[in-house]
Motif scaffolding. Structure first.
Motif, PDB file in Angstrom:
ATOM      1  N   VAL A 121       9.666  41.674 -84.767  1.00 36.12           N
ATOM      2  CA  VAL A 121       7.855  42.521 -84.020  1.00 36.12           C
ATOM      3  C   VAL A 121       7.726  42.077 -84.503  1.00 36.12           C
ATOM      4  O   VAL A 121       6.048  41.974 -84.518  1.00 36.12           O
ATOM      5  N   ALA A 122       6.937  41.671 -86.516  1.00 34.28           N
ATOM      6  CA  ALA A 122       5.972  41.231 -86.867  1.00 34.28           C
ATOM      7  C   ALA A 122       5.432  39.728 -86.195  1.00 34.28           C
ATOM      8  O   ALA A 122       4.285  39.952 -86.244  1.00 34.28           O
ATOM      9  N   ALA A 123       6.108  39.692 -86.226  1.00 34.71           N
ATOM     10  CA  ALA A 123       5.355  37.956 -85.148  1.00 34.71           C
ATOM     11  C   ALA A 123       5.178  37.480 -83.713  1.00 34.71           C
ATOM     12  O   ALA A 123       4.336  37.637 -83.272  1.00 34.71           O
ATOM     13  N   TRP A 124       5.814  39.204 -82.870  1.00 34.86           N
ATOM     14  CA  TRP A 124       5.451  39.277 -81.626  1.00 34.86           C
ATOM     15  C   TRP A 124       4.004  40.328 -81.753  1.00 34.86           C
ATOM     16  O   TRP A 124       2.856  39.721 -81.073  1.00 34.86           O
ATOM     17  N   HIS A 125       4.138  41.240 -82.691  1.00 31.17           N
ATOM     18  CA  HIS A 125       2.714  41.821 -82.474  1.00 31.17           C
ATOM     19  C   HIS A 125       1.614  40.667 -83.343  1.00 31.17           C
ATOM     20  O   HIS A 125       0.297  41.050 -82.265  1.00 31.17           O
ATOM     21  N   ALA A 126       2.329  40.030 -84.081  1.00 31.02           N
ATOM     22  CA  ALA A 126       0.670  39.616 -84.587  1.00 31.02           C
ATOM     23  C   ALA A 126       0.323  38.177 -84.153  1.00 31.02           C
ATOM     24  O   ALA A 126      -1.249  37.476 -82.811  1.00 31.02           O
ATOM     25  N   VAL A 127       1.207  37.289 -82.572  1.00 31.50           N
ATOM     26  CA  VAL A 127       0.376  36.564 -81.383  1.00 31.50           C
ATOM     27  C   VAL A 127      -0.023  38.133 -80.528  1.00 31.50           C
ATOM     28  O   VAL A 127      -0.864  37.090 -79.864  1.00 31.50           O
ATOM     29  N   ARG A 128       0.244  38.771 -80.411  1.00 30.50           N
ATOM     30  CA  ARG A 128      -0.598  39.549 -79.134  1.00 30.50           C
ATOM     31  C   ARG A 128      -1.602  39.641 -79.763  1.00 30.50           C
ATOM     32  O   ARG A 128      -2.737  39.693 -78.962  1.00 30.50           O
ATOM     33  N   ALA A 129      -1.817  39.726 -80.920  1.00 28.09           N
ATOM     34  CA  ALA A 129      -3.366  40.541 -81.149  1.00 28.09           C
ATOM     35  C   ALA A 129      -4.180  39.098 -81.801  1.00 28.09           C
ATOM     36  O   ALA A 129      -5.146  39.250 -82.436  1.00 28.09           O
ATOM     37  N   GLY A 130      -4.237  37.945 -81.116  1.00 27.15           N
ATOM     38  CA  GLY A 130      -4.087  37.088 -81.251  1.00 27.15           C
ATOM     39  C   GLY A 130      -3.768  36.106 -82.696  1.00 27.15           C
ATOM     40  O   GLY A 130      -5.076  35.148 -82.794  1.00 27.15           O
ATOM     41  N   GLU A 131      -3.654  36.082 -83.215  1.00 22.71           N
ATOM     42  CA  GLU A 131      -2.797  35.445 -84.433  1.00 22.71           C
ATOM     43  C   GLU A 131      -2.154  34.514 -84.343  1.00 22.71           C
ATOM     44  O   GLU A 131      -1.130  34.349 -84.547  1.00 22.71           O
ATOM     45  N   ARG A 132      -2.393  33.363 -85.600  1.00 21.66           N
ATOM     46  CA  ARG A 132      -1.059  32.059 -85.707  1.00 21.66           C
ATOM     47  C   ARG A 132      -0.123  32.999 -86.347  1.00 21.66           C
ATOM     48  O   ARG A 132      -0.418  33.625 -86.994  1.00 21.66           O
ATOM     49  N   VAL A 133       1.277  32.614 -85.892  1.00 25.05           N
ATOM     50  CA  VAL A 133       2.281  33.082 -87.175  1.00 25.05           C
ATOM     51  C   VAL A 133       3.184  32.642 -87.631  1.00 25.05           C
ATOM     52  O   VAL A 133       3.470  31.399 -86.854  1.00 25.05           O
ATOM     53  N   GLY A 134       3.507  32.099 -88.681  1.00 25.23           N
ATOM     54  CA  GLY A 134       4.499  31.532 -89.604  1.00 25.23           C
ATOM     55  C   GLY A 134       5.701  32.064 -90.370  1.00 25.23           C
ATOM     56  O   GLY A 134       5.559  33.310 -90.814  1.00 25.23           O
ATOM     57  N   VAL A 135       6.846  30.943 -90.842  1.00 26.43           N
ATOM     58  CA  VAL A 135       7.770  32.397 -91.726  1.00 26.43           C
ATOM     59  C   VAL A 135       8.106  31.096 -93.174  1.00 26.43           C
ATOM     60  O   VAL A 135       8.226  29.396 -92.771  1.00 26.43           O
ATOM     61  N   MET A 136       8.210  31.497 -93.649  1.00 24.92           N
ATOM     62  CA  MET A 136       8.910  30.885 -95.198  1.00 24.92           C
ATOM     63  C   MET A 136      10.055  31.748 -95.365  1.00 24.92           C
ATOM     64  O   MET A 136       9.911  32.909 -95.609  1.00 24.92           O
ATOM     65  N   ALA A 137      11.302  31.367 -95.709  1.00 27.36           N
ATOM     66  CA  ALA A 137      12.150  31.361 -96.245  1.00 27.36           C
ATOM     67  C   ALA A 137      12.364  31.410 -97.545  1.00 27.36           C
ATOM     68  O   ALA A 137      12.309  30.144 -98.376  1.00 27.36           O
ATOM     69  N   PHE A 138      12.898  32.313 -98.673  1.00 24.76           N
ATOM     70  CA  PHE A 138      13.547  31.736 -99.916  1.00 24.76           C
ATOM     71  C   PHE A 138      14.170  32.119 -99.922  1.00 24.76           C
ATOM     72  O   PHE A 138      15.236  33.396 -99.850  1.00 24.76           O
ATOM     73  N   GLY A 139      14.694  32.155-101.514  1.00 25.04           N
ATOM     74  CA  GLY A 139      15.850  32.203-101.898  1.00 25.04           C
ATOM     75  C   GLY A 139      17.565  31.103-101.366  1.00 25.04           C
ATOM     76  O   GLY A 139      17.702  30.174-101.887  1.00 25.04           O
ATOM     77  N   HIS A 140      17.881  31.550-100.592  1.00 21.28           N
ATOM     78  CA  HIS A 140      19.234  30.964-100.123  1.00 21.28           C
ATOM     79  C   HIS A 140      18.950  29.563 -99.435  1.00 21.28           C
ATOM     80  O   HIS A 140      18.913  28.657 -99.220  1.00 21.28           O
ATOM     81  N   ALA A 141      17.852  29.699 -98.475  1.00 21.76           N
ATOM     82  CA  ALA A 141      16.893  28.966 -97.789  1.00 21.76           C
ATOM     83  C   ALA A 141      15.593  28.815 -98.197  1.00 21.76           C
ATOM     84  O   ALA A 141      15.396  29.547 -98.678  1.00 21.76           O
ATOM     85  N   ASP A 142      15.535  27.699 -98.177  1.00 23.05           N
ATOM     86  CA  ASP A 142      14.015  27.803 -98.601  1.00 23.05           C
ATOM     87  C   ASP A 142      12.731  26.739 -98.021  1.00 23.05           C
ATOM     88  O   ASP A 142      12.523  25.800 -98.293  1.00 23.05           O
ATOM     89  N   GLN A 143      12.674  26.730 -97.010  1.00 13.25           N
ATOM     90  CA  GLN A 143      12.470  26.597 -95.400  1.00 13.25           C
ATOM     91  C   GLN A 143      11.054  27.365 -95.034  1.00 13.25           C
ATOM     92  O   GLN A 143      10.770  28.549 -95.432  1.00 13.25           O
ATOM     93  N   LEU A 144      10.478  26.162 -94.293  1.00 12.22           N
ATOM     94  CA  LEU A 144       8.974  26.530 -93.893  1.00 12.22           C
ATOM     95  C   LEU A 144       8.964  26.565 -92.210  1.00 12.22           C
ATOM     96  O   LEU A 144       8.625  25.498 -91.929  1.00 12.22           O
ATOM     97  N   LEU A 145       8.335  27.085 -91.755  1.00 19.52           N
ATOM     98  CA  LEU A 145       8.002  27.052 -90.637  1.00 19.52           C
ATOM     99  C   LEU A 145       6.399  27.664 -90.854  1.00 19.52           C
ATOM    100  O   LEU A 145       6.379  28.259 -90.233  1.00 19.52           O
ATOM    101  N   ARG A 146       5.360  25.961 -90.116  1.00 16.97           N
ATOM    102  CA  ARG A 146       4.027  26.734 -90.692  1.00 16.97           C
ATOM    103  C   ARG A 146       3.737  27.715 -88.892  1.00 16.97           C
ATOM    104  O   ARG A 146       3.773  27.353 -88.014  1.00 16.97           O
ATOM    105  N   PRO A 147       2.506  28.222 -89.603  1.00 17.92           N
ATOM    106  CA  PRO A 147       1.771  28.439 -88.735  1.00 17.92           C
ATOM    107  C   PRO A 147       1.509  28.353 -87.011  1.00 17.92           C
ATOM    108  O   PRO A 147       0.833  27.130 -86.661  1.00 17.92           O
TER     109      PRO A 147
END
Length: 306
Positions: A121-147
């Motif tokens: 929901v946050a990702a779809w809202h961000a791009v609708r607002a004209g923003e870039r969006v990325g996600v960083m996982a922490f804990g079991h997964a420690d990966q990054l998807l750059r914005p």
């Protein structure tokens, strides 16, 4: 191996995450405070044509070619655009908790599935607002998807959420303070950060790390909890599984039920209290709730009139 979509209960359903785009498309955006307004764009702290250089990033379709960073382009072999401080391009970085404690749920779905729904929901809202969006996982997964910008950015986030959820949970623990410090190093111009967690990784240093992060971006917190972590369970026998072992817990007296709820709910309670003490925008949801209202509330949007 071909990807098998999850059931939306114990495993993330990619189809459901993508379908959330339609719901976000029906909300009316409420402008955020800004140093500058541009016609047709959401008001926010945006990179643009101010006088103070901020950073350079890889060229994106639609960038002004007059703003190309030729030196960095020559060094890297890829086109880069200069960004300036006066007006900043909006960017959301989602911090997603993937600890084993998230793979738990007694009502409707696991906390990990609910967290992924909220992140989508946050990702779809961000791009609708004209923003870039990325996600960083922490804990079991420690990966990054750059914005990334546009619908492809939100689709990439949804794909990453589904992919990370397919990995069997491990006992790996990453303190929240470490995750926040890592996030600070990979902000890449993010103007907003959304932390989604059940709080069990919250440690003593997390408070200072949150304060450090707020110097660079607006930080919001969404606490995800199971129903048994929020209110005492009714009297009865409860089968629980942990680390491959199944046990049955007998809860009869009110004291037993309250102590059990307190032990289960220490993480969500701790994270929520920390966020509120720092004056951060904070919301909470259990595994039965619709994350839509909680996330859009954190992002200050209003529903469009019906």
């Amino acid at each position: 191996m071909p990807y098998i979509d999850g059931d939306g209960r114990s495993q993330v359903s990619l189809a459901e995450l993508i379908a959330l785009r339609a719901r976000v498309g029906r909300v009316r955006l409420v402008p955020l405070p800004s140093r500058s307004m541009r016609s047709g764009q959401q008001s926010s702290r945006l990179y643009g044509r101010g006088m103070d250089y901020a950073e350079s990033r890889v060229y994106q379709a639609g960038d002004d070619v007059r703003r190309l960073d030729w030196r960095l382009t020559a060094r890297s072999g890829k086109l880069h655009t200069k960004l300036f401080q006066e007006d900043r391009e909006g960017c959301l970085l989602i911090l997603l908790d993937t600890h084993a404690s998230m793979h738990f749920g007694t009502r409707e779905r696991f906390k990990s599935v609910q967290a992924a729904r909220a992140a989508a929901v946050a990702a779809w809202h961000a791009v609708r607002a004209g923003e870039r969006v990325g996600v960083m996982a922490f804990g079991h997964a420690d990966q990054l998807l750059r914005p990334r910008a546009g619908p492809h950015g939100a689709l990439a986030v949804c794909g990453a959420l589904a992919e990370w959820d397919t990995k069997p949970p491990s006992g790996k623990v990453e303190p929240l303070a470490d995750a926040l410090a890592r996030a600070s190093r990979v902000l890449h111009g993010a103007s907003r950060v959304l932390l989604i967690s059940d709080g069990f990784s919250c440690d003593a240093l997390a408070r200072q790390r949150m304060l450090d992060l707020t110097r660079h971006a607006g930080l919001s917190v969404l606490v995800v909890a199971d129903a048994l972590e929020l209110v005492p369970a009714p009297p009865g026998r409860y089968p629980l599984e942990h680390a491959g072992e199944r046990r049955e817990v007998l809860l009869q007296s009110e004291r037993q039920r309250r102590e059990f709820q307190h032990a289960l709910g220490v993480g969500p309670a701790r994270l929520g209290a920390l966020a509120r003490s720092l004056g951060l925008r904070c919301g909470s949801i259990d595994t039965t709730a619709d994350p839509f209202d909680a996330v859009t509330g954190l992002f200050r949007v209003a529903r469009a009139p019906r």
